[in-house]
Design a protein around this motif. Structure first.
Motif, PDB file in Angstrom:
ATOM      1  N   TRP A   1      10.507  -7.627 -11.737  1.00 44.32           N
ATOM      2  CA  TRP A   1      10.653  -7.686 -10.479  1.00 44.32           C
ATOM      3  C   TRP A   1      10.911  -9.227  -9.939  1.00 44.32           C
ATOM      4  CZ3 TRP A   1       6.145  -8.056  -6.709  1.00 44.32           C
ATOM      5  CH2 TRP A   1       6.673  -7.613  -5.409  1.00 44.32           C
TER       6      TRP A   1
ATOM      7  N   ALA B   1       8.133  -4.992   2.971  1.00 44.04           N
ATOM      8  CA  ALA B   1       9.113  -4.786   1.736  1.00 44.04           C
ATOM      9  C   ALA B   1      10.041  -5.667   1.466  1.00 44.04           C
ATOM     10  CB  ALA B   1       9.540  -3.359   1.604  1.00 44.04           C
TER      11      ALA B   1
ATOM     12  N   SER C   1       5.413  -4.317  -8.594  1.00 38.84           N
ATOM     13  CA  SER C   1       6.572  -4.321  -8.854  1.00 38.84           C
ATOM     14  C   SER C   1       6.854  -2.903  -9.097  1.00 38.84           C
ATOM     15  CB  SER C   1       6.653  -4.896 -10.243  1.00 38.84           C
ATOM     16  OG  SER C   1       6.126  -4.316 -11.340  1.00 38.84           O
TER      17      SER C   1
ATOM     18  N   ASN D   1       9.876  -8.453  -1.356  1.00 35.39           N
ATOM     19  CA  ASN D   1      11.103  -8.042  -2.397  1.00 35.39           C
ATOM     20  C   ASN D   1      11.949  -9.580  -2.506  1.00 35.39           C
ATOM     21  OD1 ASN D   1      10.311  -5.755  -3.332  1.00 35.39           O
ATOM     22  ND2 ASN D   1      11.290  -4.810  -1.694  1.00 35.39           N
TER      23      ASN D   1
ATOM     24  N   PHE E   1       5.670  -0.345  -6.572  1.00 32.10           N
ATOM     25  CA  PHE E   1       5.860   0.128  -5.457  1.00 32.10           C
ATOM     26  C   PHE E   1       6.824  -0.625  -4.300  1.00 32.10           C
ATOM     27  CE2 PHE E   1       4.380   0.042  -0.840  1.00 32.10           C
ATOM     28  CZ  PHE E   1       4.402   1.394  -0.472  1.00 32.10           C
ATOM     29  N   TRP E   2       6.837  -1.935  -4.336  1.00 32.26           N
ATOM     30  CA  TRP E   2       7.472  -2.516  -3.421  1.00 32.26           C
ATOM     31  C   TRP E   2       8.982  -2.562  -3.365  1.00 32.26           C
ATOM     32  CZ3 TRP E   2       5.442  -2.945   1.086  1.00 32.26           C
ATOM     33  CH2 TRP E   2       4.119  -3.158   1.281  1.00 32.26           C
ATOM     34  N   PRO E   3       9.623  -2.258  -4.625  1.00 34.84           N
ATOM     35  CA  PRO E   3      11.040  -2.499  -4.763  1.00 34.84           C
ATOM     36  C   PRO E   3      11.683  -0.906  -4.259  1.00 34.84           C
ATOM     37  CG  PRO E   3      10.203  -3.356  -6.746  1.00 34.84           C
ATOM     38  CD  PRO E   3       9.150  -2.929  -5.873  1.00 34.84           C
ATOM     39  N   LYS E   4      10.638  -0.238  -3.940  1.00 35.03           N
ATOM     40  CA  LYS E   4      11.205   1.352  -3.513  1.00 35.03           C
ATOM     41  C   LYS E   4      10.696   1.614  -2.355  1.00 35.03           C
ATOM     42  CE  LYS E   4      11.032   2.803  -8.482  1.00 35.03           C
ATOM     43  NZ  LYS E   4       9.887   3.365  -9.499  1.00 35.03           N
ATOM     44  N   ALA E   5       9.720   0.686  -1.521  1.00 34.77           N
ATOM     45  CA  ALA E   5       9.256   0.940  -0.172  1.00 34.77           C
ATOM     46  C   ALA E   5      10.137   1.009   0.777  1.00 34.77           C
ATOM     47  CB  ALA E   5       8.344  -0.067  -0.075  1.00 34.77           C
ATOM     48  N   GLY E   6      11.658   0.825   0.524  1.00 36.14           N
ATOM     49  CA  GLY E   6      12.492   0.891   1.661  1.00 36.14           C
ATOM     50  C   GLY E   6      12.718  -0.274   2.486  1.00 36.14           C
ATOM     51  N   ASP E   7      13.577  -0.268   3.582  1.00 35.95           N
ATOM     52  CA  ASP E   7      14.020  -1.410   4.407  1.00 35.95           C
ATOM     53  C   ASP E   7      13.084  -1.613   5.458  1.00 35.95           C
ATOM     54  OD1 ASP E   7      15.456  -3.427   5.544  1.00 35.95           O
ATOM     55  OD2 ASP E   7      17.073  -2.145   6.430  1.00 35.95           O
TER      56      ASP E   7
END
Length: 193
Positions: free
Chosen positions: A95, A75, A63, A79, A65-71
């Motif tokens: 999350w 991810a 929670s 997400n 790392f992955w919400p901020k991992a980009g498109d």
């Protein structure tokens, strides 16, 4: 009924620990083996639609790392997935989409497994994987095996867990020698006594 599929990144000697906790000296040991082709193989193994079944420690780490991992495909898939979490603190799950499994984790997992929906993927969550295998709730185990020996660290299978049998389904090799081995859960270990 949904399938439960366990995904574990694992060394040749059975270590699944990645993070630098409990004085673990080999944090990040999977990083040198990551390639775009290996990531693509993992994304294909996950499938196009899935939900997650996670222990609380894995949920908390992901929670962050992955919400901020980009498109990107990984991810976006993680997400978007509903996260079913084994936790005693469901009110602190942020999350989402998210749901807790209730006080009786095994009953909660059985209930979710019986619903309609995509496969349930279990990643990391070593305590949870042992419970799932002991209870016969697993359909597949996908071992992402790295060509390293680590000697010590958290293992895939608890010493307290019951032995079980898996049937080989398939294997895929990445450019760095990582193997994605898929096994079907068969049941308790048979012996010739």
């Amino acid at each position: 009924m949904r399938k439960i599929r366990i995904f574990e990144h694992i060394s040749l000697d059975g270590v699944i620990q990645h993070e630098n906790d409990d004085n673990f000296a080999h944090a990040g040991w999977t990083i040198p083996y990551r390639t775009p082709a290996g990531l693509q193989s993992l994304i294909e193994a996950y499938g196009t639609g899935f939900d997650l079944l996670l222990g609380r420690i894995t949920y908390d780490a992901w929670s962050i790392f992955w919400p901020k991992a980009g498109d990107n495909a990984m991810a976006n898939g993680l997400n978007a997935a509903t996260k079913y979490v084994a936790t005693h603190r469901p009110d602190s799950l942020e999350w989402g989409p998210v749901g807790d499994l209730g006080a009786d984790i095994v009953a909660g997992i059985r209930d979710v497994k019986l619903t309609d929906g995509p496969d349930l993927l279990v990643c990391g969550s070593s305590t949870l994987t042992s419970v799932l295998l002991e209870q016969g709730l697993v359909d597949e185990v996908i071992m992402i095996v790295y060509p390293v020996l680590l000697g010590r660290g958290k293992r895939f299978f608890s010493d307290k867990a019951s032995a079980c049998e898996l049937a080989f389904v398939s294997t895929k090799t990445t450019p760095t020698g990582v193997l994605l081995n898929t096994y079907r859960y068969v049941g308790p270990l048979r012996s010739e006594s």
